[in-house]
Design a protein around this motif. Structure first.
Motif: not given
Length: 648
Positions: A254-274
């Motif tokens: 997703v981020l490759d297509k939309e680098p500024g997608n804040a929702v995807a970046r936030s979800a990715l951050l939570r994934l790495n917390v988990d």
């Protein structure tokens, strides 16, 4: 604004405000834009001014009430709505909002129901009113009527909310087949397919039908390849399958297509917390995310919270200040700035910012708690107590204010005032037990054991909360009243045979007293009530080992470690049992895992040295003991280090 270009529309509105700062239409438009931007503080300011300029206009007042409700200010919402509710021809929307606010302030469901019925008298087609009324009836126990009303509402509109509410109500009652049938109606409506597939995936997850859940989430992505909730759900399943790289790749696509997608970046951050990624890596990831989506408030909040956990919180303060400069006055960001300043010992700055926060959110309790904590750290207990008392005036039904105030008064030796605070909460306490817990704790601090026991007993009589039962039992034992403690224990278990917390407390108390034969059956009973509790399994492993039942103990320990693979104390127990069973290589490997997870817990290193010594690995044992000896001090740990060094 209607095209979604909120940045440009806001710039135009701000230009209009300079020309006509008191024009109600301009103020209403500005408030609408800010509300759509989720800048609720600014929206409320503009709308409140619009209402003051034109108190009889309906639209600004309705939007102000809606904004206040979104900010969590339910009581203030009701005040704003009153003029509309008293109109000769009131709008249905006002009663719908009033019903929501009434529910949030804790009023009876009957009152909420009457408000919604009044809304539907005015406008029988009001979709949200019909949905909310059906939900109220379901929650009151009239499930059949509520479900029928949701189905009727669904037939009458192309709006998706009745269908979503119906599926949710059926799913919560585990009526999965009916919920799946209701999804067919939802997916047939315009824009309903993606929502229906998401709901289908969640239902299949609840039923533990993982392949079907994956299929449903994949169907969402066929319609919308960048749908973050579906990607997040699939990534969670990937983690369960121990495929973290695959989970990561989903978001990266997703981020490759939309680098500024804040929702995807936030979800990715939570994934790495988990995933258990280190805090430093998470901070670097958050910083990168903020650079890619600098206007994302959520990402900035995530970054600030992560940096607050660092030993030097000044970086968090700088990040919070930068966010405030960019995004404007925001209560959560201001609170984070104050917390970072407090952690950095910039106490006066923290006091100033928490004082500002109180003025921004005078009806909420949390700002007063933060201000009190800052005054306390500054050593100004009088101001701290004053802040808490002001908080109680503003939010008299918020228990933590009373608990914090009573704790502060007790710490200052103001026992009489602390008991008064406890009794003040008892008069309002809807749960029926926190006030008695407060009173008992104050009396216990005074060493008035009989009075403390009486307070706890009075609380248990009103509410069988486990914490009160535990406190009463502990106090009776501390007072030397073993017979009374035993009698209470027997009655409690007879009246509440499934009280996991009390049973586990009894087991832990027996374990601490070295009564392992008593502790074991209690832990086994607790495990029956909570079969996958790793702490109970670890304690069972420990008491089994203490009774030389090492094989059974290791089985319990293996289960505990499998359920909680990041708890070093569980590895420590496992290693001891492995060593007792003669598997020293396994014990050494396990103990190294415990030490890696918690390198500053020196007893883990001592145990590792013991296992190395027992395995004949004297050089390695010597290395670990030397590191421990360098810590110095004169304590039991150092005495054991010297004894082991002497045996080398």
């Amino acid at each position: 604004m209607e095209q979604g270009d909120l940045k440009t529309s806001l710039e135009i509105a701000q230009g209009l405000l300079k020309l006509a700062p008191d024009n109600v239409d301009v103020l209403y438009l500005s408030g609408t834009i800010e509300a759509r931007r989720n800048s609720l503080e600014r929206a409320a300011d503009y709308l409140a001014k619009a209402v003051s300029v034109a108190p009889n206009q309906m639209r600004p007042r309705l939007l102000l009430a809606n904004t206040q409700l979104r900010r969590g200010e339910a009581a203030r919402t009701l005040v704003t709505l009153q003029p509309l509710l008293k109109r000769e021809k009131p709008p249905a929307e006002a009663f719908v909002l009033a019903a929501t606010a009434t529910a949030r302030v804790g009023d009876a469901p009957d009152k909420v129901e009457k408000l919604l019925e009044r809304a539907l008298e005015i406008d029988p087609t009001h979709v949200q009113g019909r949905v909310d009324l059906a939900r109220v009836r379901i929650d009151k126990g009239d499930v059949a009527t509520g479900l029928r009303e949701l189905r009727d509402a669904s037939k009458a509109t192309q709006d998706l909310s009745p269908d979503v509410a119906l599926v949710d109500a059926l799913t919560r009652r585990k009526r999965y087949d009916e919920a799946l049938e209701a999804l067919k109606v939802l997916e047939a409506k315009p824009d309903g397919k993606v929502i229906a597939d998401m709901q289908r995936g969640r239902i299949e997850l609840e039923r533990n039908n993982i392949p079907q859940a994956r299929e449903a989430f994949d169907a969402v992505l066929k319609e919308n390849a960048t749908h973050v909730p579906a990607i997040a759900a699939l990534a969670t399943l990937d983690l369960g399958d121990k495929q973290p790289d695959k989970a990561q790749a989903r978001f990266q696509s997703v981020l490759d297509k939309e680098p500024g997608n804040a929702v995807a970046r936030s979800a990715l951050l939570r994934l790495n917390v988990d995933r258990g990624v280190s805090n430093d890596e998470l901070i670097a990831m958050a910083q990168k995310a903020v650079k890619a989506a600098p206007n994302s408030r959520e990402l900035r909040v995530d970054m600030i919270r992560l940096t607050l956990a660092k030993p030097d919180p000044k970086q968090a303060a700088e990040a919070a200040q930068e966010a405030l400069n960019l995004l404007g006055e925001d209560p959560e960001l201001l609170a984070l700035l104050g917390q970072a300043q407090l952690a950095s010992d910039e106490v006066n700055l923290a006091v100033n910012n928490f004082t500002r926060l109180v003025s921004m959110r005078p009806a909420l309790p949390q700002p007063y708690l933060l201000l009190a904590s800052a005054h306390k750290k500054r050593g100004d207990f009088s101001q701290s107590i004053q802040a808490l008392k002001r908080g109680i005036e503003a939010a008299p039904d918020y228990a933590p204010l009373y608990q914090t105030l009573a704790g502060l008064q007790t710490a200052n030796g103001q026992y009489t005032q602390a008991i008064q605070t406890a009794k003040q909460w008892q008069a309002r306490d809807k749960s029926g037990w926190i006030g008695y817990l407060l009173e008992g704790d104050v009396l216990l601090r005074e060493d008035r054991l009989a009075d403390a026991a009486e307070a706890y007993r009075n609380g248990v009589g009103k509410n069988a909360a486990p914490v009160l039962a535990i406190r009463l039992h502990q106090t009776l034992r501390r007072a030397g009243k073993a017979d009374a403690a035993a009698a209470f224990e027997a009655k409690r278990l007879a009246d509440n045979p499934k009280d996991l917390y009390f049973i586990n407390y009894l087991a832990e108390a027996a374990m601490q007293d070295g009564q392992y034969k008593v502790a074991e059956p209690r832990f086994r009973r607790a495990l029956e009530l909570d079969p996958n509790n790793p702490a109970i399994l670890n304690n069972l492993a420990w008491v089994s080992g203490k009774q030389n039942n090492d094989k059974a103990g290791l089985e319990f320990s293996n289960r505990a470690v499998a359920l909680a693979p990041k708890r070093p104390e569980f590895f420590d127990t496992q290693a001891e049992l492995q060593a007792k069973l003669g598997d020293l290589d396994a014990a050494i490997k396990t103990q190294r895992q415990a030490l890696a997870l918690s390198p500053d817990v020196h007893v883990h290193r001592l145990h590792l040295a013991a296992f190395l010594l027992k395995a004949g690995k004297k050089d390695e044992a010597k290395e670990e003991l030397t590191r421990l000896a360098q810590l110095g001090g004169d304590n039991p740990l150092q005495a054991e280090v010297r004894r082991m060094q002497a045996s080398l």
